[in-house]
Design a protein around this motif. Structure first.
Motif, PDB file in Angstrom:
ATOM      1  N   ASP A  23      46.723  25.740  39.866  1.00 39.84           N
ATOM      2  CA  ASP A  23      47.340  26.326  40.871  1.00 39.84           C
ATOM      3  C   ASP A  23      48.527  27.387  40.742  1.00 39.84           C
ATOM      4  O   ASP A  23      49.109  27.848  41.754  1.00 39.84           O
ATOM      5  CB  ASP A  23      47.631  25.224  42.182  1.00 39.84           C
ATOM      6  CG  ASP A  23      48.708  24.407  41.854  1.00 39.84           C
ATOM      7  OD1 ASP A  23      49.240  24.237  40.534  1.00 39.84           O
ATOM      8  OD2 ASP A  23      49.301  23.693  42.641  1.00 39.84           O
ATOM      9  N   ARG A  24      48.977  27.467  39.301  1.00 40.89           N
ATOM     10  CA  ARG A  24      49.985  28.271  38.979  1.00 40.89           C
ATOM     11  C   ARG A  24      49.534  29.473  38.007  1.00 40.89           C
ATOM     12  O   ARG A  24      48.326  29.483  37.709  1.00 40.89           O
ATOM     13  CB  ARG A  24      51.064  27.488  38.229  1.00 40.89           C
ATOM     14  CG  ARG A  24      51.452  26.073  38.987  1.00 40.89           C
ATOM     15  CD  ARG A  24      52.290  25.123  38.219  1.00 40.89           C
ATOM     16  NE  ARG A  24      52.510  24.141  39.098  1.00 40.89           N
ATOM     17  CZ  ARG A  24      53.347  23.196  38.463  1.00 40.89           C
ATOM     18  NH1 ARG A  24      53.775  23.085  37.425  1.00 40.89           N
ATOM     19  NH2 ARG A  24      53.745  21.945  39.358  1.00 40.89           N
ATOM     20  N   GLN A  25      50.494  30.142  38.057  1.00 38.59           N
ATOM     21  CA  GLN A  25      50.363  31.476  36.884  1.00 38.59           C
ATOM     22  C   GLN A  25      51.203  31.526  35.973  1.00 38.59           C
ATOM     23  O   GLN A  25      52.637  31.183  36.151  1.00 38.59           O
ATOM     24  CB  GLN A  25      50.071  32.491  37.651  1.00 38.59           C
ATOM     25  CG  GLN A  25      48.833  32.723  38.541  1.00 38.59           C
ATOM     26  CD  GLN A  25      48.930  34.065  39.085  1.00 38.59           C
ATOM     27  OE1 GLN A  25      49.777  34.687  39.884  1.00 38.59           O
ATOM     28  NE2 GLN A  25      47.730  34.882  39.109  1.00 38.59           N
ATOM     29  N   ALA A  63      54.306  30.285  41.236  1.00 37.99           N
ATOM     30  CA  ALA A  63      53.005  30.209  42.186  1.00 37.99           C
ATOM     31  C   ALA A  63      53.367  30.632  43.444  1.00 37.99           C
ATOM     32  O   ALA A  63      54.305  30.357  43.847  1.00 37.99           O
ATOM     33  CB  ALA A  63      52.293  28.801  42.133  1.00 37.99           C
TER      34      ALA A  63
END
Length: 154
Positions: free
Chosen positions: A105-107, A127
């Protein structure tokens, strides 16, 4: 006559080599441009000025004809940054965002950063939360992150 033919062959080989080399350079430029466009596409939610949640935007930023910038005199320790296109700026550094890769759910943002004394590569894990705040994580095991609020942009 033999010399003319061999000169023509040499010219053809040179033209062929230059053509292949030019194609390679063109492909390299296209790949670089594609990576930049992909990074910018992955950055659409990050565009704008951000400050640590709880801080007043007016203490850190000023708005002018060209948009939002850091207030003068500059607070070099302000927990704030501006994302514009594929650039990320802090009060002390300017970074080019090389790539954006999803991880759960992160970048992961890969940055090339420079300040007045050094240049280096930096990796940032961030995120955008459903409520519009941004969370910066220190590593994969960080469950909460540090929360930033948007001051302007998007």
């Amino acid at each position: 006559m033999t010399q003319i033919l061999s000169l023509e062959k040499v010219a053809m080989r040179i033209a062929s080599f230059v053509g292949v080399r030019g194609l390679g350079l063109g492909l390299a430029a296209w790949v670089g441009m594609s990576a930049t466009l992909a990074a910018e596409a992955g950055l659409s939610g990050y565009q704008g000025a951000w400050v640590l949640e709880g801080r007043d935007c007016a203490e850190v930023y000023s708005s002018g004809g060209k948009g939002t910038s850091f207030k003068k005199p500059l607070d070099i320790f302000a927990p704030a940054f501006i994302v514009s296109g594929n650039r990320l700026r802090t009060p002390m550094a300017s970074c080019r965002i090389k790539s954006v890769r999803p991880t759960g759910d992160r970048q992961i943002l890969a940055l090339d950063c420079a300040n007045t004394v050094a240049a280096n590569e930096v990796t940032v894990l961030m995120a955008i939360a459903p409520n519009g705040v941004l969370r910066r994580y220190y590593n994969d095991q960080d469950p909460t992150g540090t929360t930033y609020q948007r001051c302007s942009g998007k």
